[in-house]
Write an enzyme that holds these catalytic residues in place. Sequence first.
Site, PDB file in Angstrom:
ATOM      1  NE  ARG A 160      -3.633  -2.439   0.229  1.00  0.00           N
ATOM      2  CZ  ARG A 160      -3.252  -3.594  -0.352  1.00  0.00           C
ATOM      3  NH1 ARG A 160      -2.157  -3.663  -1.088  1.00  0.00           N
ATOM      4  NH2 ARG A 160      -3.973  -4.673  -0.227  1.00  0.00           N
ATOM      5  CB  SER A 209      -8.569  -0.372   4.621  1.00  0.00           C
ATOM      6  OG  SER A 209      -9.081  -1.586   4.148  1.00  0.00           O
ATOM      7  CD  GLU A 280      -5.084   0.509   2.957  1.00  0.00           C
ATOM      8  OE1 GLU A 280      -4.692  -0.339   3.780  1.00  0.00           O
ATOM      9  OE2 GLU A 280      -5.778   0.230   1.965  1.00  0.00           O
TER      10      GLU A 280
HETATM   11  C1  LIG Z   1     -15.631   0.181  -0.543  1.00  0.00           C
HETATM   12  C2  LIG Z   1     -14.146   0.342  -0.759  1.00  0.00           C
HETATM   13  C3  LIG Z   1     -13.353  -0.788  -0.849  1.00  0.00           C
HETATM   14  C4  LIG Z   1     -11.973  -0.658  -1.063  1.00  0.00           C
HETATM   15  N1  LIG Z   1     -11.202  -1.774  -1.147  1.00  0.00           N
HETATM   16  C5  LIG Z   1      -9.877  -1.667  -1.371  1.00  0.00           C
HETATM   17  C6  LIG Z   1      -9.056  -2.834  -1.495  1.00  0.00           C
HETATM   18  O1  LIG Z   1      -9.502  -3.962  -1.422  1.00  0.00           O
HETATM   19  N2  LIG Z   1      -7.733  -2.658  -1.725  1.00  0.00           N
HETATM   20  C7  LIG Z   1      -7.173  -1.422  -1.841  1.00  0.00           C
HETATM   21  O2  LIG Z   1      -5.959  -1.326  -2.066  1.00  0.00           O
HETATM   22  N3  LIG Z   1      -7.921  -0.293  -1.719  1.00  0.00           N
HETATM   23  C8  LIG Z   1      -9.257  -0.388  -1.488  1.00  0.00           C
HETATM   24  N4  LIG Z   1     -10.014   0.733  -1.371  1.00  0.00           N
HETATM   25  C9  LIG Z   1      -9.372   2.055  -1.392  1.00  0.00           C
HETATM   26  C10 LIG Z   1      -9.291   2.677  -2.782  1.00  0.00           C
HETATM   27  O3  LIG Z   1     -10.327   2.228  -3.621  1.00  0.00           O
HETATM   28  C11 LIG Z   1      -7.946   2.373  -3.448  1.00  0.00           C
HETATM   29  O4  LIG Z   1      -6.893   2.856  -2.646  1.00  0.00           O
HETATM   30  C12 LIG Z   1      -7.839   3.029  -4.813  1.00  0.00           C
HETATM   31  O5  LIG Z   1      -6.668   2.574  -5.447  1.00  0.00           O
HETATM   32  C13 LIG Z   1      -7.813   4.550  -4.763  1.00  0.00           C
HETATM   33  O6  LIG Z   1      -7.925   4.998  -6.090  1.00  0.00           O
HETATM   34  P1  LIG Z   1      -8.599   6.386  -6.435  1.00  0.00           P
HETATM   35  O7  LIG Z   1      -8.487   6.562  -7.898  1.00  0.00           O
HETATM   36  O8  LIG Z   1      -9.972   6.481  -5.869  1.00  0.00           O
HETATM   37  O9  LIG Z   1      -7.603   7.379  -5.699  1.00  0.00           O
HETATM   38  P2  LIG Z   1      -7.974   8.630  -4.792  1.00  0.00           P
HETATM   39  O10 LIG Z   1      -8.653   8.141  -3.543  1.00  0.00           O
HETATM   40  O11 LIG Z   1      -8.661   9.649  -5.591  1.00  0.00           O
HETATM   41  O12 LIG Z   1      -6.520   9.147  -4.415  1.00  0.00           O
HETATM   42  C14 LIG Z   1      -5.671   8.364  -3.595  1.00  0.00           C
HETATM   43  C15 LIG Z   1      -4.245   8.933  -3.690  1.00  0.00           C
HETATM   44  O13 LIG Z   1      -3.776   8.725  -5.019  1.00  0.00           O
HETATM   45  C16 LIG Z   1      -3.396   9.947  -5.622  1.00  0.00           C
HETATM   46  N5  LIG Z   1      -3.767   9.850  -7.038  1.00  0.00           N
HETATM   47  C17 LIG Z   1      -4.972   9.497  -7.564  1.00  0.00           C
HETATM   48  N6  LIG Z   1      -4.899   9.469  -8.909  1.00  0.00           N
HETATM   49  C18 LIG Z   1      -3.632   9.832  -9.247  1.00  0.00           C
HETATM   50  C19 LIG Z   1      -2.944  10.000 -10.487  1.00  0.00           C
HETATM   51  N7  LIG Z   1      -3.542   9.784 -11.668  1.00  0.00           N
HETATM   52  N8  LIG Z   1      -1.654  10.388 -10.438  1.00  0.00           N
HETATM   53  C20 LIG Z   1      -1.019  10.612  -9.271  1.00  0.00           C
HETATM   54  N9  LIG Z   1      -1.631  10.477  -8.066  1.00  0.00           N
HETATM   55  C21 LIG Z   1      -2.919  10.083  -8.056  1.00  0.00           C
HETATM   56  C22 LIG Z   1      -4.181  11.014  -4.867  1.00  0.00           C
HETATM   57  O14 LIG Z   1      -3.546  12.267  -4.918  1.00  0.00           O
HETATM   58  C23 LIG Z   1      -4.197  10.433  -3.456  1.00  0.00           C
HETATM   59  O15 LIG Z   1      -2.998  10.749  -2.780  1.00  0.00           O
HETATM   60  C24 LIG Z   1     -11.399   0.624  -1.169  1.00  0.00           C
HETATM   61  C25 LIG Z   1     -12.215   1.768  -1.096  1.00  0.00           C
HETATM   62  C26 LIG Z   1     -13.564   1.624  -0.901  1.00  0.00           C
HETATM   63  C27 LIG Z   1     -14.419   2.861  -0.819  1.00  0.00           C
END
Ligand SMILES: Cc1cc2nc3c(=O)[nH]c(=O)nc-3n(C[C@H](O)[C@H](O)[C@H](O)COP(=O)(O)OP(=O)(O)OC[C@H]3O[C@@H](n4cnc5c(N)ncnc54)[C@H](O)[C@@H]3O)c2cc1C
Length: 290
Positions: A160, A209, A280
């Site tokens: 992570r 998480s 996380e």
């Molecule tokens: C119901 C639920 C279940 C989940 N289950 C999991 C799981 O099983 N495993 C897991 O790992 N995560 C899980 N997550 C957390 C989340 O979905 C992941 O961490 C996901 O990868 C975040 O992606 P995002 O595009 O939404 O990023 P965001 O939440 O929008 O951003 C997260 C971080 O990434 C950066 N970021 C986003 N896009 C970019 C880009 N293009 N370039 C540079 N930086 C960027 C942002 O600045 C921020 O620091 C879950 C979330 C929810 C709500």
Amino acid sequence: MKIEEGVALSGFTTIGTGGPARAFAAPKSLAELEQALEWARRHGLPVATVGLGSNLLVADGGVEMLVLKLGGELAAAAVDGELLVAGGGAPNAVCLHRARAAALGGLEFACAIPGTTGGGVWMNAGAYGSDWSGILARAFVVTAEGSGWLTPQELGLSYRHSELRHGQVVARVEFRLSPRPELEIRTVVADLQARRKATQPTNKRTFGSVFKNPEHELGAGAMLEACGLKGHRVGGAVISSRHANFIENADGATTADCLALMREARRRARERFGVELVHEVELLGPVELS
Ligand SMILES: Cc1cc2nc3c(=O)[nH]c(=O)nc-3n(C[C@H](O)[C@H](O)[C@H](O)COP(=O)(O)OP(=O)(O)OC[C@H]3O[C@@H](n4cnc5c(N)ncnc54)[C@H](O)[C@@H]3O)c2cc1C
């Protein structure tokens, strides 16, 4: 491409909290992304990119940054041989759909991760024993100073975690997949989704998480459950009664409510288990946890 002021970021996080961005842009091509980064450089503003905001807690008072949300070709995905080539803003669900249609396996584990490819690179998203580092061939990272392809090693992917910093935008990724019958992919995905539904609050507003699993026989969820935190509420935020490592927006939660719950959770885990839980969820803006 418009650069807007004061866009509320609560509309860009799955928990539904967060104040306004000083500036906001939605570049749809590499050229627009470079323009936006140049604009921020000229105005002396730091840059952050949001994906689906599914792992994000944004300060209630807002952020003094240019916030980017990738769209257009930067959010599209297509198959090229055994590679899935996607924009950094492409939702995982779209990537999985494209891969399945081309009978390519490898992304199934991401079916329950509601983010984008770029957000996944940022924190080496993973589930069920697999993560981004296992499928990512390389990522195209753009900054105000230049751009280039980086390998998982160069990105420093570990549990992570990546070495990426705000201002580095994942604009494109290539995932290396392998042939798998479409029906088999469907069956695996249905099974993983059912497992998720049985144990996590999949139909509530959360940010996934809250804490990373510590090096301990208990995971963060079991530890917080043992601390009696299920159902514990501050303001509009509540620790999920389904899984204690999730915070739900029950009714008008703020980021401050979520942080208060996180502080209490850390305090109890420290007192009961001597464990210092590490968050996380990503924190954006002036957000104090300790
Ligand atoms: C119901 C639920 C279940 C989940 N289950 C999991 C799981 O099983 N495993 C897991 O790992 N995560 C899980 N997550 C957390 C989340 O979905 C992941 O961490 C996901 O990868 C975040 O992606 P995002 O595009 O939404 O990023 P965001 O939440 O929008 O951003 C997260 C971080 O990434 C950066 N970021 C986003 N896009 C970019 C880009 N293009 N370039 C540079 N930086 C960027 C942002 O600045 C921020 O620091 C879950 C979330 C929810 C709500």
